[in-house]
Design an enzyme around this catalytic site. Structure first.
Site, PDB file in Angstrom:
ATOM      1  N   HIS A  33       0.841  -1.191   0.000  1.00  0.00           N
ATOM      2  CA  HIS A  33       0.000   0.000   0.000  1.00  0.00           C
ATOM      3  C   HIS A  33       0.880   1.246   0.000  1.00  0.00           C
ATOM      4  O   HIS A  33       0.580   2.219  -0.669  1.00  0.00           O
ATOM      5  CB  HIS A  33      -0.927   0.015   1.213  1.00  0.00           C
ATOM      6  CG  HIS A  33      -1.953   1.111   1.153  1.00  0.00           C
ATOM      7  ND1 HIS A  33      -3.111   1.085   1.881  1.00  0.00           N
ATOM      8  CD2 HIS A  33      -1.998   2.263   0.450  1.00  0.00           C
ATOM      9  CE1 HIS A  33      -3.829   2.159   1.626  1.00  0.00           C
ATOM     10  NE2 HIS A  33      -3.171   2.902   0.765  1.00  0.00           N
ATOM     11  N   GLU A  81       0.491   7.995  -4.128  1.00  0.00           N
ATOM     12  CA  GLU A  81       1.368   7.630  -3.010  1.00  0.00           C
ATOM     13  C   GLU A  81       2.623   8.502  -3.001  1.00  0.00           C
ATOM     14  O   GLU A  81       3.116   8.886  -1.934  1.00  0.00           O
ATOM     15  CB  GLU A  81       1.733   6.144  -3.092  1.00  0.00           C
ATOM     16  CG  GLU A  81       0.572   5.212  -2.780  1.00  0.00           C
ATOM     17  CD  GLU A  81       0.002   5.458  -1.396  1.00  0.00           C
ATOM     18  OE1 GLU A  81       0.750   5.306  -0.416  1.00  0.00           O
ATOM     19  OE2 GLU A  81      -1.187   5.814  -1.291  1.00  0.00           O
ATOM     20  N   HIS A  85       3.254  10.739   0.215  1.00  0.00           N
ATOM     21  CA  HIS A  85       4.296  10.237   1.111  1.00  0.00           C
ATOM     22  C   HIS A  85       5.701  10.289   0.524  1.00  0.00           C
ATOM     23  O   HIS A  85       6.660  10.551   1.236  1.00  0.00           O
ATOM     24  CB  HIS A  85       3.972   8.796   1.524  1.00  0.00           C
ATOM     25  CG  HIS A  85       2.588   8.625   2.029  1.00  0.00           C
ATOM     26  ND1 HIS A  85       2.143   9.226   3.189  1.00  0.00           N
ATOM     27  CD2 HIS A  85       1.521   7.941   1.538  1.00  0.00           C
ATOM     28  CE1 HIS A  85       0.871   8.914   3.394  1.00  0.00           C
ATOM     29  NE2 HIS A  85       0.466   8.150   2.407  1.00  0.00           N
TER      30      HIS A  85
END
Length: 212
Positions: A33, A81, A85
């Site tokens: 993930h 993502e 992040h």
């Protein structure tokens, strides 16, 4: 005691949400993930990511880090993502570009074969067998809508991306009591120690209802 990073491995996020889910036929185990720094201080939200950044990694990312929803392509998932992040991780040596960030994630995924670790411990996917944090329990089956389902694994890493945490403390006590705020930062974690949960198998035809 707290980690600096979490590697998240997951299957479908929820069996109840009205999400158009899919599991590619090639996927038969836990997928990535994301890799999330917990205490990011310098995030460059203006750092774009292009398809060419991950083109050489695309085959491996598609195998280990696919999108599991029909409304978002794998590339858009990876780009999200990175935006959430990766741009915060980019200050770390060795992760200062999208290709390097995703390379590190894939290397970490290779280190943690969650399926094999669970299988070696006798923990295998089942529609009927419940588990508990403290021990494996033999309880009557519950209707699917009443089941707690295991869908995500968080792996804490220290600042240098090795397993564990940098700060000293009583880790077992923190986990047992839930006193570590970093571990409690998302819904559904930690699992209640006395509540049975299910580790469902993958069903490519019915991803949201693998057990009917």
């Amino acid at each position: 005691m707290s980690p600096d990073w979490f590697v998240f491995l997951s299957v479908l996020q929820s069996l109840n949400k009205e999400t158009l889910c899919r599991i590619p036929q090639s996927i038969n185990t836990w997928t990535i993930h994301g890799l999330w720094p917990l205490q990011a201080q310098h995030c460059c939200s203006c750092w774009p990511m292009f398809h060419s950044d991950v083109q050489e990694l695309e085959a491996e990312l598609s195998k280990h880090w696919p999108s599991l929803v029909t409304t978002k392509s794998s590339f858009h998932f990876w780009r999200d993502e990175w935006r959430k992040h990766g741009v915060c991780a980019a200050c770390v040596e060795g992760m200062n570009s999208p290709p390097r960030y995703f390379q590190i994630c894939l290397k970490l995924r290779a280190q943690f074969d969650i399926h094999k670790l669970l299988e070696d411990a006798g923990i295998t996917p089942s529609c009927e067998r419940p588990y508990k944090l403290c021990f494996i329990s033999s309880l009557p089956s519950l209707p699917p809508q009443d089941r707690e389902v295991w869908f995500q694994v968080k792996i804490p890493l220290s600042h240098n991306l090795t397993l564990g945490c940098d700060h000293h403390g009583d880790a077992e006590n923190d986990l047992a009591t839930g006193s570590n705020r970093a571990w409690n930062s998302s819904p559904g974690h930690p699992c209640p120690p006395q509540v049975p949960f299910y580790y469902f198998p993958i069903d490519h035809q019915q991803p949201k209802q693998p057990c009917g």
